[in-house]
Design a protein around this motif. Structure first.
Motif, PDB file in Angstrom:
ATOM      1  N   ASP A 101       2.467 -11.601   4.303  1.00 18.05           N
ATOM      2  CA  ASP A 101       1.036 -11.295   4.158  1.00 18.05           C
ATOM      3  C   ASP A 101       0.166 -12.494   4.531  1.00 18.05           C
ATOM      4  O   ASP A 101      -0.915 -12.338   5.108  1.00 18.05           O
ATOM      5  N   TYR A 102       0.652 -13.688   4.188  1.00 15.55           N
ATOM      6  CA  TYR A 102      -0.117 -14.903   4.426  1.00 15.55           C
ATOM      7  C   TYR A 102      -0.130 -15.271   5.910  1.00 15.55           C
ATOM      8  O   TYR A 102      -0.937 -16.075   6.351  1.00 15.55           O
ATOM      9  N   PHE A 103       0.786 -14.678   6.670  1.00 15.77           N
ATOM     10  CA  PHE A 103       0.859 -14.901   8.114  1.00 15.77           C
ATOM     11  C   PHE A 103       0.130 -13.808   8.894  1.00 15.77           C
ATOM     12  O   PHE A 103       0.174 -13.784  10.119  1.00 15.77           O
ATOM     13  N   GLY A 104      -0.481 -12.874   8.151  1.00 12.62           N
ATOM     14  CA  GLY A 104      -1.150 -11.756   8.801  1.00 12.62           C
ATOM     15  C   GLY A 104      -0.221 -10.602   9.108  1.00 12.62           C
ATOM     16  O   GLY A 104      -0.606  -9.661   9.807  1.00 12.62           O
ATOM     17  N   ILE A 105       1.015 -10.662   8.600  1.00  7.66           N
ATOM     18  CA  ILE A 105       1.979  -9.582   8.804  1.00  7.66           C
ATOM     19  C   ILE A 105       1.914  -8.688   7.568  1.00  7.66           C
ATOM     20  O   ILE A 105       2.618  -8.907   6.579  1.00  7.66           O
ATOM     21  N   LEU A 106       1.053  -7.690   7.605  1.00  6.47           N
ATOM     22  CA  LEU A 106       0.786  -6.871   6.438  1.00  6.47           C
ATOM     23  C   LEU A 106       1.560  -5.561   6.480  1.00  6.47           C
ATOM     24  O   LEU A 106       1.826  -5.010   7.553  1.00  6.47           O
ATOM     25  N   MET A 107       1.927  -5.074   5.317  1.00 10.48           N
ATOM     26  CA  MET A 107       2.605  -3.786   5.218  1.00 10.48           C
ATOM     27  C   MET A 107       1.567  -2.664   5.285  1.00 10.48           C
ATOM     28  O   MET A 107       0.417  -2.843   4.872  1.00 10.48           O
ATOM     29  N   ASP A 108       1.994  -1.512   5.802  1.00 11.63           N
ATOM     30  CA  ASP A 108       1.058  -0.392   5.957  1.00 11.63           C
ATOM     31  C   ASP A 108       0.647   0.196   4.609  1.00 11.63           C
ATOM     32  O   ASP A 108      -0.516   0.521   4.390  1.00 11.63           O
ATOM     33  N   ASP A 109       1.619   0.324   3.713  1.00 16.10           N
ATOM     34  CA  ASP A 109       1.348   0.933   2.408  1.00 16.10           C
ATOM     35  C   ASP A 109       2.035   0.139   1.300  1.00 16.10           C
ATOM     36  O   ASP A 109       2.997  -0.610   1.545  1.00 16.10           O
ATOM     37  N   ILE A 110       1.568   0.338   0.085  1.00 18.64           N
ATOM     38  CA  ILE A 110       2.189  -0.290  -1.084  1.00 18.64           C
ATOM     39  C   ILE A 110       3.554   0.354  -1.325  1.00 18.64           C
ATOM     40  O   ILE A 110       3.689   1.573  -1.283  1.00 18.64           O
ATOM     41  N   VAL A 111       4.566  -0.468  -1.561  1.00 17.72           N
ATOM     42  CA  VAL A 111       5.905   0.042  -1.849  1.00 17.72           C
ATOM     43  C   VAL A 111       5.957   0.474  -3.306  1.00 17.72           C
ATOM     44  O   VAL A 111       5.662  -0.308  -4.213  1.00 17.72           O
ATOM     45  N   THR A 112       6.318   1.717  -3.526  1.00 16.87           N
ATOM     46  CA  THR A 112       6.346   2.254  -4.900  1.00 16.87           C
ATOM     47  C   THR A 112       7.732   2.704  -5.330  1.00 16.87           C
ATOM     48  O   THR A 112       7.939   3.078  -6.475  1.00 16.87           O
ATOM     49  N   GLY A 113       8.698   2.693  -4.413  1.00 18.45           N
ATOM     50  CA  GLY A 113      10.054   3.112  -4.759  1.00 18.45           C
ATOM     51  C   GLY A 113      10.789   2.050  -5.560  1.00 18.45           C
ATOM     52  O   GLY A 113      10.287   0.947  -5.787  1.00 18.45           O
ATOM     53  N   PHE A 114      12.014   2.394  -5.987  1.00 14.90           N
ATOM     54  CA  PHE A 114      12.831   1.449  -6.766  1.00 14.90           C
ATOM     55  C   PHE A 114      13.020   0.155  -5.980  1.00 14.90           C
ATOM     56  O   PHE A 114      13.267   0.171  -4.788  1.00 14.90           O
ATOM     57  N   PRO A 115      12.897  -0.997  -6.661  1.00 18.63           N
ATOM     58  CA  PRO A 115      12.680  -1.218  -8.092  1.00 18.63           C
ATOM     59  C   PRO A 115      11.209  -1.409  -8.473  1.00 18.63           C
ATOM     60  O   PRO A 115      10.897  -1.778  -9.599  1.00 18.63           O
ATOM     61  N   PHE A 116      10.309  -1.155  -7.513  1.00 17.12           N
ATOM     62  CA  PHE A 116       8.886  -1.375  -7.785  1.00 17.12           C
ATOM     63  C   PHE A 116       8.287  -0.303  -8.691  1.00 17.12           C
ATOM     64  O   PHE A 116       7.166  -0.468  -9.170  1.00 17.12           O
ATOM     65  N   ASN A 117       9.044   0.774  -8.919  1.00 16.75           N
ATOM     66  CA  ASN A 117       8.590   1.769  -9.894  1.00 16.75           C
ATOM     67  C   ASN A 117       8.947   1.363 -11.316  1.00 16.75           C
ATOM     68  O   ASN A 117       8.563   2.030 -12.276  1.00 16.75           O
ATOM     69  N   ILE A 118       9.662   0.249 -11.444  1.00 11.46           N
ATOM     70  CA  ILE A 118      10.016  -0.268 -12.771  1.00 11.46           C
ATOM     71  C   ILE A 118       9.174  -1.494 -13.116  1.00 11.46           C
ATOM     72  O   ILE A 118       8.687  -1.642 -14.224  1.00 11.46           O
ATOM     73  N   THR A 119       8.999  -2.379 -12.146  1.00  8.28           N
ATOM     74  CA  THR A 119       8.191  -3.579 -12.340  1.00  8.28           C
ATOM     75  C   THR A 119       7.555  -3.978 -11.023  1.00  8.28           C
ATOM     76  O   THR A 119       8.103  -3.698  -9.947  1.00  8.28           O
ATOM     77  N   ASN A 120       6.399  -4.616 -11.086  1.00  4.39           N
ATOM     78  CA  ASN A 120       5.718  -5.024  -9.854  1.00  4.39           C
ATOM     79  C   ASN A 120       6.228  -6.360  -9.326  1.00  4.39           C
ATOM     80  O   ASN A 120       5.794  -6.811  -8.271  1.00  4.39           O
ATOM     81  N   ALA A 121       7.149  -6.998 -10.052  1.00  4.74           N
ATOM     82  CA  ALA A 121       7.717  -8.273  -9.606  1.00  4.74           C
ATOM     83  C   ALA A 121       9.234  -8.269  -9.812  1.00  4.74           C
ATOM     84  O   ALA A 121       9.770  -9.089 -10.561  1.00  4.74           O
ATOM     85  N   PRO A 122       9.950  -7.342  -9.152  1.00  6.61           N
ATOM     86  CA  PRO A 122      11.393  -7.222  -9.390  1.00  6.61           C
ATOM     87  C   PRO A 122      12.195  -8.447  -8.975  1.00  6.61           C
ATOM     88  O   PRO A 122      13.216  -8.760  -9.581  1.00  6.61           O
TER      89      PRO A 122
END
Length: 213
Positions: free
Chosen positions: A124-145
């Motif tokens: 992200d800091y290099f301007g390489i951004l993801m299209d959408d927020i990742v919500t699948g496992f393990p991000f559905n359990i914690t936002n900092a897996p």
């Protein structure tokens, strides 16, 4: 027996390796946050790689990964220099250690799989951004897996070795990571908010031009 005396018996603070390990644990997230923010503001790494932000991000990823290996080596070395505690040498404790190591590694590996190399290592800091927020496992359990998974691995290793000093260092790990999250999450959110504003602005201009036609 006072708390200080109890800790002194369980943790050998005379061992330099204990403090070297603690310093390495604190250094790593401090390093990558400082470097990544400087890259975001000045693009110094991208310029160093001839304007190739992807290559610059991969270089930082390799550096962070290498520093992680050194940190883990220093942690294991510190544990070897520390006294064990009989209560941590029970079979049940070992089983808990294996579970923590397994779950911790699953969190780290699966989050890396979901995000990819650039998503994991501050693209992200290099301007390489993801299209959408990742919500699948393990991000559905914690936002900092990755951070919590790494913390579980530290604790699992401490229990596997039966070292109270490892538990103390794990608390240090958790504190360092919670501090990193407080700095990283708002900054990353601001990067994506800026991207969304720019997209909305571009879309608005596109709509206006169509109306004129």
């Amino acid at each position: 027996m006072s708390l200080h005396e109890s800790l002194t018996k369980m943790v050998d603070f005379d061992q330099q390796s204990f403090f070297v390990s603690a310093a390495a644990i604190a250094f790593n997230p401090t390093f990558w946050n400082i470097v990544a923010r400087r890259e975001y503001r000045t693009k110094f790494l991208t310029r160093l790689f001839g304007g190739n932000s992807q290559a610059a991000c991969y270089a930082l990823a390799a550096t962070i990964f290498s520093l992680g290996l050194i940190r883990d080596f220093l942690y294991e070395r510190a544990l070897r220099d520390q006294p064990s505690h009989p209560a941590l040498e029970e079979p049940l404790v070992k089983y808990v250690a294996y579970v923590l190591l397994a779950v911790g590694n699953i969190f780290v590996i699966s989050s890396t799989w979901q995000l990819g190399i650039t998503g994991t290592f501050l693209g992200d800091y290099f301007g390489i951004l993801m299209d959408d927020i990742v919500t699948g496992f393990p991000f559905n359990i914690t936002n900092a897996p990755m951070y919590y998974g790494s913390t579980m691995s530290f604790l699992g290793t401490a229990l596997l070795y039966g070292k109270p000093a490892g538990i103390l260092l794990t608390l240090h790990v958790l504190l360092v990571y919670l501090t990193a999250i407080r700095f990283e999450n708002p900054f990353t959110a601001a990067i994506y908010a800026k991207r969304d504003r720019e997209r909305a602005k571009a879309t608005g201009k596109s709509v206006e031009s169509k109306k004129e036609l």
